[in-house]
Design a protein around this motif. Structure first.
Motif, PDB file in Angstrom:
ATOM      1  N   LEU A 175       0.831  -1.203   0.000  1.00 39.02           N
ATOM      2  CA  LEU A 175       0.000   0.000   0.000  1.00 39.02           C
ATOM      3  C   LEU A 175       0.866   1.255   0.000  1.00 39.02           C
ATOM      4  O   LEU A 175       0.589   2.222  -0.733  1.00 39.02           O
ATOM      5  CB  LEU A 175      -0.931  -0.010   1.215  1.00 39.02           C
ATOM      6  N   ASN A 176       1.937   1.241   0.803  1.00 42.76           N
ATOM      7  CA  ASN A 176       2.861   2.379   0.819  1.00 42.76           C
ATOM      8  C   ASN A 176       3.506   2.575  -0.549  1.00 42.76           C
ATOM      9  O   ASN A 176       3.631   3.711  -1.038  1.00 42.76           O
ATOM     10  CB  ASN A 176       3.961   2.158   1.865  1.00 42.76           C
ATOM     11  N   GLN A 177       3.920   1.471  -1.163  1.00 36.93           N
ATOM     12  CA  GLN A 177       4.574   1.543  -2.470  1.00 36.93           C
ATOM     13  C   GLN A 177       3.651   2.170  -3.515  1.00 36.93           C
ATOM     14  O   GLN A 177       4.083   3.004  -4.320  1.00 36.93           O
ATOM     15  CB  GLN A 177       4.986   0.140  -2.911  1.00 36.93           C
ATOM     16  N   ILE A 178       2.375   1.781  -3.491  1.00 41.41           N
ATOM     17  CA  ILE A 178       1.451   2.256  -4.515  1.00 41.41           C
ATOM     18  C   ILE A 178       0.960   3.668  -4.231  1.00 41.41           C
ATOM     19  O   ILE A 178       1.010   4.548  -5.099  1.00 41.41           O
ATOM     20  CB  ILE A 178       0.253   1.289  -4.632  1.00 41.41           C
ATOM     21  N   MET A 179       0.498   3.932  -3.005  1.00 46.12           N
ATOM     22  CA  MET A 179      -0.187   5.192  -2.724  1.00 46.12           C
ATOM     23  C   MET A 179       0.720   6.266  -2.152  1.00 46.12           C
ATOM     24  O   MET A 179       0.482   7.461  -2.366  1.00 46.12           O
ATOM     25  CB  MET A 179      -1.367   4.960  -1.770  1.00 46.12           C
ATOM     26  N   TRP A 180       1.756   5.871  -1.421  1.00 43.27           N
ATOM     27  CA  TRP A 180       2.624   6.853  -0.766  1.00 43.27           C
ATOM     28  C   TRP A 180       3.874   7.136  -1.586  1.00 43.27           C
ATOM     29  O   TRP A 180       4.213   8.293  -1.859  1.00 43.27           O
ATOM     30  CB  TRP A 180       2.992   6.367   0.631  1.00 43.27           C
ATOM     31  N   GLU A 181       4.561   6.066  -2.002  1.00 41.22           N
ATOM     32  CA  GLU A 181       5.780   6.254  -2.795  1.00 41.22           C
ATOM     33  C   GLU A 181       5.480   6.507  -4.269  1.00 41.22           C
ATOM     34  O   GLU A 181       6.384   6.869  -5.017  1.00 41.22           O
ATOM     35  CB  GLU A 181       6.677   5.013  -2.659  1.00 41.22           C
ATOM     36  N   ARG A 182       4.249   6.277  -4.691  1.00 45.58           N
ATOM     37  CA  ARG A 182       3.805   6.542  -6.066  1.00 45.58           C
ATOM     38  C   ARG A 182       4.606   5.733  -7.089  1.00 45.58           C
ATOM     39  O   ARG A 182       5.005   6.228  -8.151  1.00 45.58           O
ATOM     40  CB  ARG A 182       3.899   8.033  -6.396  1.00 45.58           C
ATOM     41  N   ALA A 183       4.840   4.466  -6.768  1.00 48.40           N
ATOM     42  CA  ALA A 183       5.663   3.612  -7.631  1.00 48.40           C
ATOM     43  C   ALA A 183       5.078   3.482  -9.029  1.00 48.40           C
ATOM     44  O   ALA A 183       5.826   3.293  -9.997  1.00 48.40           O
ATOM     45  CB  ALA A 183       5.825   2.229  -7.002  1.00 48.40           C
ATOM     46  N   PHE A 184       3.766   3.585  -9.160  1.00 46.31           N
ATOM     47  CA  PHE A 184       3.115   3.441 -10.467  1.00 46.31           C
ATOM     48  C   PHE A 184       2.437   4.737 -10.907  1.00 46.31           C
ATOM     49  O   PHE A 184       1.569   4.723 -11.781  1.00 46.31           O
ATOM     50  CB  PHE A 184       2.105   2.291 -10.424  1.00 46.31           C
ATOM     51  N   GLY A 185       2.855   5.840 -10.302  1.00 42.79           N
ATOM     52  CA  GLY A 185       2.339   7.138 -10.701  1.00 42.79           C
ATOM     53  C   GLY A 185       0.838   7.244 -10.514  1.00 42.79           C
ATOM     54  O   GLY A 185       0.281   6.767  -9.509  1.00 42.79           O
ATOM     55  N   GLU A 186       0.157   7.868 -11.489  1.00 39.96           N
ATOM     56  CA  GLU A 186      -1.282   8.092 -11.396  1.00 39.96           C
ATOM     57  C   GLU A 186      -2.070   6.789 -11.363  1.00 39.96           C
ATOM     58  O   GLU A 186      -3.225   6.785 -10.917  1.00 39.96           O
ATOM     59  CB  GLU A 186      -1.753   8.941 -12.581  1.00 39.96           C
ATOM     60  N   ALA A 187      -1.472   5.699 -11.833  1.00 41.65           N
ATOM     61  CA  ALA A 187      -2.164   4.404 -11.784  1.00 41.65           C
ATOM     62  C   ALA A 187      -2.513   4.019 -10.354  1.00 41.65           C
ATOM     63  O   ALA A 187      -3.441   3.235 -10.121  1.00 41.65           O
ATOM     64  CB  ALA A 187      -1.307   3.321 -12.431  1.00 41.65           C
ATOM     65  N   GLY A 188      -1.776   4.577  -9.384  1.00 41.77           N
ATOM     66  CA  GLY A 188      -2.011   4.262  -7.987  1.00 41.77           C
ATOM     67  C   GLY A 188      -2.842   5.290  -7.243  1.00 41.77           C
ATOM     68  O   GLY A 188      -2.908   5.255  -6.010  1.00 41.77           O
ATOM     69  N   ASP A 189      -3.511   6.184  -7.963  1.00 45.13           N
ATOM     70  CA  ASP A 189      -4.400   7.147  -7.299  1.00 45.13           C
ATOM     71  C   ASP A 189      -5.517   6.437  -6.551  1.00 45.13           C
ATOM     72  O   ASP A 189      -6.038   6.938  -5.551  1.00 45.13           O
ATOM     73  CB  ASP A 189      -5.014   8.108  -8.327  1.00 45.13           C
ATOM     74  N   GLU A 190      -5.912   5.295  -7.061  1.00 43.02           N
ATOM     75  CA  GLU A 190      -6.951   4.488  -6.442  1.00 43.02           C
ATOM     76  C   GLU A 190      -6.457   3.052  -6.381  1.00 43.02           C
ATOM     77  O   GLU A 190      -5.760   2.598  -7.292  1.00 43.02           O
ATOM     78  CB  GLU A 190      -8.239   4.587  -7.270  1.00 43.02           C
ATOM     79  N   VAL A 191      -6.793   2.352  -5.302  1.00 46.55           N
ATOM     80  CA  VAL A 191      -6.349   0.969  -5.150  1.00 46.55           C
ATOM     81  C   VAL A 191      -7.534   0.047  -4.958  1.00 46.55           C
ATOM     82  O   VAL A 191      -8.603   0.447  -4.486  1.00 46.55           O
ATOM     83  CB  VAL A 191      -5.369   0.789  -3.962  1.00 46.55           C
ATOM     84  N   VAL A 192      -7.312  -1.199  -5.359  1.00 47.14           N
ATOM     85  CA  VAL A 192      -8.250  -2.288  -5.075  1.00 47.14           C
ATOM     86  C   VAL A 192      -7.554  -3.231  -4.110  1.00 47.14           C
ATOM     87  O   VAL A 192      -6.428  -3.669  -4.354  1.00 47.14           O
ATOM     88  CB  VAL A 192      -8.635  -3.040  -6.367  1.00 47.14           C
ATOM     89  N   ILE A 193      -8.213  -3.525  -2.999  1.00 45.63           N
ATOM     90  CA  ILE A 193      -7.710  -4.523  -2.051  1.00 45.63           C
ATOM     91  C   ILE A 193      -8.646  -5.718  -2.149  1.00 45.63           C
ATOM     92  O   ILE A 193      -9.855  -5.589  -2.003  1.00 45.63           O
ATOM     93  CB  ILE A 193      -7.637  -3.968  -0.630  1.00 45.63           C
ATOM     94  N   GLU A 194      -8.067  -6.888  -2.388  1.00 44.65           N
ATOM     95  CA  GLU A 194      -8.852  -8.036  -2.849  1.00 44.65           C
ATOM     96  C   GLU A 194      -8.450  -9.295  -2.107  1.00 44.65           C
ATOM     97  O   GLU A 194      -7.270  -9.511  -1.810  1.00 44.65           O
ATOM     98  CB  GLU A 194      -8.602  -8.181  -4.354  1.00 44.65           C
TER      99      GLU A 194
END
Length: 428
Positions: free
Chosen positions: A166-185
């Motif tokens: 979650l930190n990698q996607i939303m905080w560190e922005r590893a995937f840029g705008e692709a991580g503006d929203e996440v799905v937890i599954e």
């Protein structure tokens, strides 16, 4: 017929290779292509994401057909722009492509249309997502909603891995705008299988089944990748289950798309998890898979151009797909460090020797030409593909070709097809 293929990966090399076999095709251009496509097509130095330049080039060249390979130009609306320019194009519209370009849209679409899928929640707020993870222990998946080259879905075996993802996607922005929203599954168990189908907006015709290998290393361990190898047909679904998937997943999707005013014409790809007699959709993709295309198209006996034109004309129900009885295997050779950072510019040797092996073709992806040399130019560099009358022989042929190809740091999995052999009661 004059054809334009858009893209630069192994999938696009396989598309060019298959189109070249059609007696209807006289000339193929590919934008931008790679170090291998120039042998059988004209490489054009236009990015697959440069929509205005591609439309201008296609108009000037007066192509009879354009085939869009990757998801990004579809998400950018390339097919819409080409159609508005009066050109014939294979691939879904920008709105229809949201089934891949937004995991949130895709999951909500599945829920609304009662398509079986994993339980999930979506978040734009980091704290809310973190709170959800605290209440839902691992194993769990944390996914960037947008396009991330197949690397935005992170499987987490521990609660700490989930927080890190979650930190990698939303905080560190590893995937840029692709991580503006996440799905937890929720984490599903079973066998993954790729179900690809042609669609003309009404009719859905599945291709033969294939099984990708997403994890970087043998035994399905390591980070997720764009795919490290594949084989087809995959002996994981019987005819009865295939009919259920066609009716309960593929046809439902196409019918719902048409009802909401975004008819789906192109390849619909459902990544499935199979467990006993049960199945669920992991994800939808809006295009040919990579490396699935590299093992499916060599087994297609029907003229690919005729199939694509039937989809475009809304007459897919008039075309019968014929498939070879053989088995095909693709082993991806990648740069050391992939899917993380890696070196470019390493000289590749052994391509000529591999080309001499029977029933073998090397599809290029991350490669480029430098005079007479072929150099690495990406993470996944080559898709070494072979076919035979049985899976074991096809595996042996693919790895025989892999063994003669070299560059410093080349890496590949050594267990591609092993799951298929186990399903048949055999081993590598």
């Amino acid at each position: 017929m004059k054809v334009l293929v858009v893209g630069s990966g192994g999938r696009e090399h396989a598309l060019v290779w298959a189109l070249r076999r059609s007696p209807q095709v006289e000339e193929i251009h590919i934008a931008p292509g790679n170090g291998g496509t120039g042998d059988i097509a004209t490489n054009v130095a236009i990015s697959a994401e440069d929509v205005p330049a591609l439309v201008e080039y296609a108009q000037g060249q007066r192509f009879d057909l354009t085939v869009i390979g990757p998801e990004i130009p579809l998400a950018l609306g390339l097919s819409d722009a080409l159609r508005e320019a009066g050109l014939c194009v294979f691939g879904p519209s920008r709105e229809a492509a949201r089934i891949e370009s937004s995991k949130v849209f895709s999951k909500d679409f599945m829920r609304e249309n009662r398509i079986p899928t994993a339980e999930y929640a979506t978040f734009r707020d980091y704290d809310a997502a973190s709170g959800y993870l605290a209440e839902h222990p691992a194993p769990i998946w944390v996914k960037a909603s947008g396009l991330a080259a197949g690397k935005g879905a992170i499987g987490c075996h521990t609660d700490q891995e989930a927080r890190d993802a979650l930190n990698q996607i939303m905080w560190e922005r590893a995937f840029g705008e692709a991580g503006d929203e996440v799905v937890i599954e929720e984490c599903l168990e079973g066998q993954e299988v790729s179900v690809l189908a042609f669609s003309d907006g009404k009719t859905v015709v599945p291709m033969i089944l294939s099984q990708d290998h997403k994890a970087a290393y043998d035994g399905d361990v390591g980070p997720n990748t764009g795919g490290m190898g594949c084989y087809a047909p995959a002996p994981l679904i019987d005819d009865a289950m295939m009919e259920r998937i066609k009716g309960e997943v593929l046809q439902v999707t196409v019918d719902a798309m048409r009802r909401q005013g975004t008819p789906y014409m192109g390849v619909l790809y459902a990544g499935m998890m199979i467990s006993g007699d049960d199945f669920k959709v992991l994800e939808f993709n809006c295009r040919f898979g990579d490396p699935e295309t590299q093992v499916i198209l060599p087994l297609l006996e029907t003229d690919l151009v005729s199939v694509l034109e039937a989809c475009i004309d809304g007459e897919l129900d008039r075309v019968a797909l014929r498939w070879s009885d053989q088995t095909c295997v693709c082993v991806v050779m990648a740069s050391d460090g992939y899917p993380g950072s890696y070196e470019r510019g390493c000289e590749i040797s052994g391509l000529e020797a591999a080309a001499q092996l029977p029933d073998t073709v090397v599809f290029h992806a991350g490669s480029r030409r430098d005079g007479d040399r072929v150099l690495t130019n990406g993470g996944r560099v080559l898709g070494v593909t072979a076919w035979a009358d049985d899976l074991s022989t096809a595996i042996d042929r693919a790895y025989q070709a892999v063994e003669v190809i070299h560059w410093p740091g080349a890496m590949f999995r050594r267990d591609i097809g092993a799951k298929g052999l186990r399903a048949q009661g055999a081993t590598l």
